[in-house]
Design a protein around this motif. Structure first.
Motif, PDB file in Angstrom:
ATOM      1  N   LYS A 188       0.832  -1.199   0.000  1.00 29.30           N
ATOM      2  CA  LYS A 188       0.000   0.000   0.000  1.00 29.30           C
ATOM      3  C   LYS A 188       0.877   1.264   0.000  1.00 29.30           C
ATOM      4  O   LYS A 188       0.566   2.244  -0.667  1.00 29.30           O
ATOM      5  CB  LYS A 188      -0.946  -0.005   1.196  1.00 29.30           C
ATOM      6  CG  LYS A 188      -2.053  -1.045   1.060  1.00 29.30           C
ATOM      7  CD  LYS A 188      -3.138  -0.861   2.091  1.00 29.30           C
ATOM      8  CE  LYS A 188      -2.700  -1.304   3.452  1.00 29.30           C
ATOM      9  NZ  LYS A 188      -3.726  -1.114   4.482  1.00 29.30           N
ATOM     10  N   ALA A 189       1.998   1.198   0.746  1.00 29.75           N
ATOM     11  CA  ALA A 189       2.903   2.371   0.791  1.00 29.75           C
ATOM     12  C   ALA A 189       3.467   2.647  -0.606  1.00 29.75           C
ATOM     13  O   ALA A 189       3.594   3.811  -1.013  1.00 29.75           O
ATOM     14  CB  ALA A 189       4.031   2.127   1.785  1.00 29.75           C
ATOM     15  N   MET A 190       3.788   1.581  -1.338  1.00 29.45           N
ATOM     16  CA  MET A 190       4.330   1.761  -2.693  1.00 29.45           C
ATOM     17  C   MET A 190       3.278   2.425  -3.589  1.00 29.45           C
ATOM     18  O   MET A 190       3.603   3.287  -4.415  1.00 29.45           O
ATOM     19  CB  MET A 190       4.763   0.402  -3.265  1.00 29.45           C
ATOM     20  CG  MET A 190       5.448   0.482  -4.592  1.00 29.45           C
ATOM     21  SD  MET A 190       7.041   1.341  -4.474  1.00 29.45           S
ATOM     22  CE  MET A 190       7.609   1.229  -6.164  1.00 29.45           C
ATOM     23  N   CYS A 191       2.012   2.014  -3.425  1.00 26.99           N
ATOM     24  CA  CYS A 191       0.929   2.646  -4.211  1.00 26.99           C
ATOM     25  C   CYS A 191       0.906   4.150  -3.956  1.00 26.99           C
ATOM     26  O   CYS A 191       0.721   4.943  -4.886  1.00 26.99           O
ATOM     27  CB  CYS A 191      -0.431   2.065  -3.823  1.00 26.99           C
ATOM     28  SG  CYS A 191      -0.681   0.378  -4.374  1.00 26.99           S
ATOM     29  N   LYS A 192       1.107   4.526  -2.694  1.00 32.16           N
ATOM     30  CA  LYS A 192       1.068   5.961  -2.340  1.00 32.16           C
ATOM     31  C   LYS A 192       2.207   6.715  -3.018  1.00 32.16           C
ATOM     32  O   LYS A 192       2.032   7.829  -3.501  1.00 32.16           O
ATOM     33  CB  LYS A 192       1.179   6.140  -0.805  1.00 32.16           C
ATOM     34  CG  LYS A 192       0.000   5.581  -0.039  1.00 32.16           C
ATOM     35  CD  LYS A 192      -1.224   6.452  -0.243  1.00 32.16           C
ATOM     36  CE  LYS A 192      -2.418   5.947   0.533  1.00 32.16           C
ATOM     37  NZ  LYS A 192      -3.681   6.523   0.054  1.00 32.16           N
ATOM     38  N   ILE A 210       3.822   5.824  -5.794  1.00 24.68           N
ATOM     39  CA  ILE A 210       3.580   5.857  -7.246  1.00 24.68           C
ATOM     40  C   ILE A 210       2.499   6.888  -7.593  1.00 24.68           C
ATOM     41  O   ILE A 210       2.629   7.662  -8.539  1.00 24.68           O
ATOM     42  CB  ILE A 210       3.199   4.443  -7.757  1.00 24.68           C
ATOM     43  CG1 ILE A 210       4.392   3.484  -7.596  1.00 24.68           C
ATOM     44  CG2 ILE A 210       2.701   4.461  -9.193  1.00 24.68           C
ATOM     45  CD1 ILE A 210       5.651   3.880  -8.357  1.00 24.68           C
ATOM     46  N   GLU A 211       1.450   6.919  -6.785  1.00 24.83           N
ATOM     47  CA  GLU A 211       0.366   7.890  -7.042  1.00 24.83           C
ATOM     48  C   GLU A 211       0.905   9.315  -6.943  1.00 24.83           C
ATOM     49  O   GLU A 211       0.652  10.152  -7.818  1.00 24.83           O
ATOM     50  CB  GLU A 211      -0.772   7.681  -6.031  1.00 24.83           C
ATOM     51  CG  GLU A 211      -1.910   8.654  -6.278  1.00 24.83           C
ATOM     52  CD  GLU A 211      -2.998   8.605  -5.213  1.00 24.83           C
ATOM     53  OE1 GLU A 211      -2.945   7.739  -4.322  1.00 24.83           O
ATOM     54  OE2 GLU A 211      -3.884   9.486  -5.288  1.00 24.83           O
ATOM     55  N   SER A 212       1.681   9.572  -5.881  1.00 25.00           N
ATOM     56  CA  SER A 212       2.142  10.959  -5.698  1.00 25.00           C
ATOM     57  C   SER A 212       3.150  11.356  -6.776  1.00 25.00           C
ATOM     58  O   SER A 212       3.362  12.537  -7.017  1.00 25.00           O
ATOM     59  CB  SER A 212       2.730  11.147  -4.300  1.00 25.00           C
ATOM     60  OG  SER A 212       3.953  10.461  -4.205  1.00 25.00           O
ATOM     61  N   GLU A 213       3.782  10.384  -7.421  1.00 30.70           N
ATOM     62  CA  GLU A 213       4.718  10.699  -8.501  1.00 30.70           C
ATOM     63  C   GLU A 213       4.000  10.830  -9.850  1.00 30.70           C
ATOM     64  O   GLU A 213       4.630  11.052 -10.884  1.00 30.70           O
ATOM     65  CB  GLU A 213       5.809   9.619  -8.596  1.00 30.70           C
ATOM     66  CG  GLU A 213       6.788   9.644  -7.431  1.00 30.70           C
ATOM     67  CD  GLU A 213       7.661  10.906  -7.394  1.00 30.70           C
ATOM     68  OE1 GLU A 213       7.884  11.508  -8.454  1.00 30.70           O
ATOM     69  OE2 GLU A 213       8.084  11.293  -6.293  1.00 30.70           O
ATOM     70  N   GLY A 214       2.687  10.600  -9.852  1.00 29.70           N
ATOM     71  CA  GLY A 214       1.894  10.826 -11.070  1.00 29.70           C
ATOM     72  C   GLY A 214       1.924   9.683 -12.072  1.00 29.70           C
ATOM     73  O   GLY A 214       1.533   9.850 -13.224  1.00 29.70           O
ATOM     74  N   LEU A 215       2.419   8.516 -11.637  1.00 23.70           N
ATOM     75  CA  LEU A 215       2.435   7.370 -12.547  1.00 23.70           C
ATOM     76  C   LEU A 215       1.169   6.526 -12.335  1.00 23.70           C
ATOM     77  O   LEU A 215       0.549   6.582 -11.270  1.00 23.70           O
ATOM     78  CB  LEU A 215       3.668   6.491 -12.276  1.00 23.70           C
ATOM     79  CG  LEU A 215       4.944   6.794 -13.080  1.00 23.70           C
ATOM     80  CD1 LEU A 215       5.404   8.224 -12.881  1.00 23.70           C
ATOM     81  CD2 LEU A 215       6.062   5.834 -12.686  1.00 23.70           C
ATOM     82  N   GLY A 216       0.825   5.728 -13.333  1.00 26.03           N
ATOM     83  CA  GLY A 216      -0.268   4.776 -13.186  1.00 26.03           C
ATOM     84  C   GLY A 216       0.263   3.468 -12.647  1.00 26.03           C
ATOM     85  O   GLY A 216       1.451   3.348 -12.304  1.00 26.03           O
ATOM     86  N   ALA A 241      -5.345   1.018  -1.073  1.00 29.14           N
ATOM     87  CA  ALA A 241      -4.475   2.196  -0.930  1.00 29.14           C
ATOM     88  C   ALA A 241      -5.128   3.435  -1.560  1.00 29.14           C
ATOM     89  O   ALA A 241      -4.492   4.483  -1.668  1.00 29.14           O
ATOM     90  CB  ALA A 241      -3.119   1.928  -1.585  1.00 29.14           C
ATOM     91  N   ASN A 242      -6.392   3.278  -1.978  1.00 26.31           N
ATOM     92  CA  ASN A 242      -7.129   4.374  -2.644  1.00 26.31           C
ATOM     93  C   ASN A 242      -6.420   4.882  -3.892  1.00 26.31           C
ATOM     94  O   ASN A 242      -6.437   6.080  -4.193  1.00 26.31           O
ATOM     95  CB  ASN A 242      -7.354   5.563  -1.692  1.00 26.31           C
ATOM     96  CG  ASN A 242      -8.352   5.207  -0.645  1.00 26.31           C
ATOM     97  OD1 ASN A 242      -9.346   4.525  -0.934  1.00 26.31           O
ATOM     98  ND2 ASN A 242      -8.086   5.614   0.593  1.00 26.31           N
ATOM     99  N   PHE A 243      -5.757   3.981  -4.598  1.00 27.27           N
ATOM    100  CA  PHE A 243      -5.091   4.384  -5.840  1.00 27.27           C
ATOM    101  C   PHE A 243      -6.169   4.748  -6.859  1.00 27.27           C
ATOM    102  O   PHE A 243      -7.181   4.047  -6.971  1.00 27.27           O
ATOM    103  CB  PHE A 243      -4.214   3.239  -6.369  1.00 27.27           C
ATOM    104  CG  PHE A 243      -3.236   3.699  -7.408  1.00 27.27           C
ATOM    105  CD1 PHE A 243      -1.986   4.181  -7.041  1.00 27.27           C
ATOM    106  CD2 PHE A 243      -3.566   3.689  -8.761  1.00 27.27           C
ATOM    107  CE1 PHE A 243      -1.082   4.640  -7.998  1.00 27.27           C
ATOM    108  CE2 PHE A 243      -2.674   4.150  -9.719  1.00 27.27           C
ATOM    109  CZ  PHE A 243      -1.430   4.616  -9.335  1.00 27.27           C
TER     110      PHE A 243
END
Ligand SMILES: Cc1ncc(COP(=O)(O)O)c(C=O)c1O
Length: 428
Positions: free
Chosen positions: A61-65, A67-73, A88-90
């Motif tokens: 879940k932390a990795m999803c956060k 990746i999301e904050s870096e703007g990647l899918g 992770a609410n991705f």
């Protein structure tokens, strides 16, 4: 200043002491640096592009956060990866769902969650998606994964683009035309374009040219005969990283410059408009951002043959050496100042002779209790881990600037038995 091996400014011997071993250690800063490089050298340079992280390399879940904050899918390949992203609410619109044998349940989950695209890998999947989409009254965006019949120079087990592959729809023009026809007629599926993935741990950039040409030719045929306009081409991942010695990690632009040039030349040359290009790097983003710490236990010297130094993990936390002979480099973290006067083979603790993490590593004189740091274990280690020999999976520590946070707890023996049941008649 520590005299021990430091990773991202952290004394790895202290990390081993604080969290125990084996331990996966991951650097948030290094992951972010790679994502930034994807943005700066690819997304910001070329319009109509997208980058999704292949989460099979490492997913929590932390990795999803991050990746999301870096703007990647996010590229996911199973209900479990999809569930992790959801928890992770991705943003689901930025999720691409792959898989060579997706179940009806997984497809339903993907449609309910509203993933951005489903990548169709086999013919029957079209009917499965269509009936689910119709029942739910939801239109679904799809790509077809095409097997381009291109062999990447990599280990057989991580080649995927060759003709004889379990992945993708075979490149048979007539049957592909029929599939495209069927899909274009469906009011429930939007066929956005195609996908290919040649393989993993690739170092040749021009290997992508051939696959792009194959898709270009296909797009031309489909435009002529079916009026289909290719909107998107997902060229997969596969960008290699350095593990030990020979092959050096290249910049993302080493690959993307060739890919983008090839797409432009191919599509314009065929009189087609240039599609949106999607890349899916996994290993390149996270591989070098991780190390694994072990404690050395038994040391066996077989005169005139070799010295085996066994560690407290091995095949269960890193199956890659046993699976396809992957090579790693390591360092004795508490003895980095000492001269490497000996050669040792680092063995895991499993009951498998193939459980060897590193053959013939140059080391200082070893003692039981030394800490070994194996480098570049960020990708396909934690995500491929098992509990073989009922060995609990290690925890994962994320280093973020000066902070260290446990993002996955080490499993306990009770965790190993959590899902087990003993039928009543065996209890008597
Ligand atoms: C469809 C797809 N995309 C992307 C990747 C990521 O590959 P890599 O980690 O080598 O970049 C894989 C890996 O198997 C894949 O199957």
């Amino acid at each position: 200043m520590s005299t021990n091996y430091c990773f991202q400014g952290f004394d790895t011997v202290s990390l081993a002491k604080d969290y125990g071993t084996p331990l996966y250690v991951l650097s948030e800063d290094m992951i972010r640096e790679k994502c930034r490089s994807v943005r700066e050298s690819f997304l910001n340079v070329y319009s109509n592009t997208e980058a999704v992280y292949a989460s099979k390399a490492f997913l929590t879940k932390a990795m999803c956060k991050i990746i999301e904050s870096e703007g990647l899918g996010l590229d996911v390949v199973s209900g479990g990866e999809l569930f992790t992203a959801k928890e992770a609410n991705f943003p689901m619109g930025k999720v691409i769902f792959h898989g060579n044998n997706k179940s009806l349940e997984e497809l339903e989950m993907a449609i309910d969650y509203g993933v951005g695209r489903i990548v169709v890998d086999f013919e029957e999947e079209i009917g499965m998606i269509e009936s689910l989409a119709k029942a739910k009254g939801k239109k679904v965006n799809c790509l077809f994964r095409i097997t381009p019949s291109i062999e990447g120079k990599t280990h057989k087990y991580i080649m995927t683009g060759q003709k004889d592959s379990k992945f993708g729809i075979p490149l048979e023009l007539e049957s592909l035309k029929a599939l495209v026809d069927k899909t274009l007629k469906s009011p429930w599926i939007t066929l956005q374009g195609f996908h290919f993935h040649i393989g993993s741990q690739l170092f040749e950039n021009h290997i992508y040219d051939g696959a792009i040409q194959v898709i270009g030719n296909l797009a031309k045929e489909l435009k002529i005969h079916q009026g289909m306009e290719l909107q998107e081409l997902n060229v997969g991942g596969g960008f290699g990283i350095q593990y030990r010695g020979d092959q050096k990690t290249r910049s993302i632009s080493f690959f993307t410059e060739v890919i983008m040039k090839s797409v432009k030349n191919t599509f314009e040359g065929l009189g087609l408009s240039v599609p949106r290009i999607i890349i899916e790097p996994g290993r390149w983003i996270v591989g070098e951002a991780g190390i694994t710490l072990y404690t050395i236990g038994a040391i066996k010297k077989i005169p005139e043959i070799r010295t085996y130094a066994s560690v407290d993990g091995g095949l269960p936390d890193n199956p890659r050496p046993a699976l396809y002979g992957a090579k790693y480099d390591g360092v004795i973290a508490n003895k980095v100042q000492e001269e490497k006067t000996e050669v040792a083979t680092i063995a895991g603790k499993c009951c498998e002779s193939g459980d060897i993490l590193i053959w013939d590593l140059k080391v200082p004189k070893l003692d039981s209790g030394d800490v070994l740091a194996v480098k570049n274990t960020g990708a396909y280690n934690y995500s491929m881990a098992s509990q073989y020999n009922k060995i609990p999976k290690p925890g994962v520590v994320l280093l973020s600037g000066r902070r260290a946070n446990l993002i996955v707890k080490r499993e306990t023996y009770s965790d190993l038995l959590r899902n087990e049941e003993v039928p009543g008649h065996l209890e008597e």
